[in-house]
Write an enzyme that holds these catalytic residues in place. Structure first.
Site, PDB file in Angstrom:
ATOM      1  N   ARG A 175      -8.201  20.924   6.593  1.00 39.12           N
ATOM      2  CA  ARG A 175      -6.774  20.782   6.854  1.00 39.12           C
ATOM      3  C   ARG A 175      -6.047  21.840   6.024  1.00 39.12           C
ATOM      4  NH1 ARG A 175      -7.920  18.496  10.771  1.00 39.12           N
ATOM      5  NH2 ARG A 175      -7.279  16.422  11.516  1.00 39.12           N
ATOM      6  N   GLU A 234       1.273  23.871  10.558  1.00 34.86           N
ATOM      7  CA  GLU A 234       0.953  24.195  11.947  1.00 34.86           C
ATOM      8  C   GLU A 234       2.037  23.693  12.903  1.00 34.86           C
ATOM      9  OE1 GLU A 234      -2.934  22.763  13.028  1.00 34.86           O
ATOM     10  OE2 GLU A 234      -3.861  23.612  11.246  1.00 34.86           O
ATOM     11  N   HIS A 279      -6.676  26.482  15.138  1.00 39.79           N
ATOM     12  CA  HIS A 279      -7.169  25.105  15.039  1.00 39.79           C
ATOM     13  C   HIS A 279      -8.073  24.758  16.232  1.00 39.79           C
ATOM     14  CE1 HIS A 279      -6.124  20.961  13.147  1.00 39.79           C
ATOM     15  NE2 HIS A 279      -7.363  20.955  13.618  1.00 39.79           N
TER      16      HIS A 279
END
Length: 321
Positions: free
Chosen positions: A240, A269, A287
């Site tokens: 993350r 993000e 991602h």
């Protein structure tokens, strides 16, 4: 008997959506645009359950918004649940589930791809070719770093960390060291535990991050810890974005205090700092750690398994709270 009403916050693989139709009354997000905060609140008020994703932020403000919540379960599409305030969810009587296990191999593959891309300068050299600046083969041009015999440091030796370590050791002959908060192992490949994150950061030629996101780990890879890395070392993150002090990483890359990085996740993000985009010594992916047809379908099916179990009154396969 009335079928439970489920709101799905993003577009899912066709097979998953078809299974949902067969069991529930479903509202799909056909446009695949992220829900606003207001739309998430409304969904919580009208649905019996939500099949949500990491783009949906269920913070305390949303979970405690005015108006009675009707939803009883958040079936999260993803392993990480740092997009959900678990304490606030529990206080509201919301069950939360996730989708562990099914994305292990796909994410470990991307971690390994980023290790190779970073150490072999793939992003930088591809950009040179695409821009028309490659003139000829050069025996000393654009030299990268081989990983055979080098040390891979894993921070977070869970399923994905182990799968990445196994690939690196068996496929590329890397020495594996690791730090994990709780005791783990033994493994079916050689790996040596270290007693601190600092020890791994100092020793590793490549540091690969596999720890959960969320408040407990936010900024764990701090400026001080990045400062312990070798000047020739690389940082890879498929966990993350919030586990890394992003400005500190940018400074280290810009100043050449570490050799490079490979990142699949970012702190805010989908916003990626322009300073990262401008750096030649970092490979950036949007991602895609679990982005295979097979994996995303399996994740969706596990989320549906959790919904079905909840409304059937049986144990959920992967309940978080």
């Amino acid at each position: 008997m009335t079928r439970p009403r489920i709101i799905v916050t993003r577009k899912l693989p066709d097979a998953v959506e078809e299974r949902l139709r067969q069991r529930f009354t479903v509202a799909f997000n056909t446009a695949d645009t992220p829900f606003s905060s207001e739309r998430l609140v409304r969904a919580l008020q009208v649905a019996d359950g939500l099949l949500c994703t990491v783009t949906d932020l269920f913070d305390e403000q949303i979970l405690q918004a005015e108006g009675k919540l009707n939803a009883k379960i958040l079936a999260n599409f993803g392993v990480g649940v740092n997009n959900i305030d678990l304490d606030a969810a529990e206080a509201q009587g919301l069950v939360v589930s996730n989708t562990p296990g099914v994305l292990t191999d796909a994410t470990a593959d991307i971690a390994m791809a980023l290790i190779l891309a970073a150490t072999r300068r793939m992003s930088e050299t591809e950009a040179m070719l695409r821009s028309g600046n490659w003139t000829s083969f050069s025996p000393t041009g654009m030299l990268g770093t081989g990983i055979q015999g080098k040390t891979l440091g894993i921070i977070g030796m869970g399923r994905i960390g182990q799968a990445t370590a196994q690939r690196a050791q068996a496929g590329f002959g890397m020495k594996v060291i690791y730090f994990n908060r709780s005791k783990t192992g033994p493994f079916d490949f050689p790996a040596e535990a270290r007693d601190s994150i600092e020890a791994v950061m100092r020793e590793a030629d490549v540091v690969s991050l596999h720890l959960p996101g969320g408040a407990a780990n936010r900024g764990t890879i701090s400026a001080e810890r990045i400062g312990l890395m070798k000047k020739t070392a690389f940082l890879v993150n498929t966990a993350r974005g919030d586990v890394v002090d992003e400005p500190a990483l940018i400074s280290a890359l810009k100043e050449g205090r570490i050799a490079g990085a490979g990142l699949d996740v970012f702190a805010a993000e989908p916003t990626v700092p322009q300073a990262l985009i401008d750096l030649p010594n970092v490979t950036l992916l949007p991602h895609i750690g679990s982005a295979t047809v097979e994996t995303r379908t399996a994740m969706g099916m596990l989320a549906v398994d959790n919904l079905e179990a909840f409304f059937d009154g049986t144990d959920l396969p992967s309940r978080v709270v």
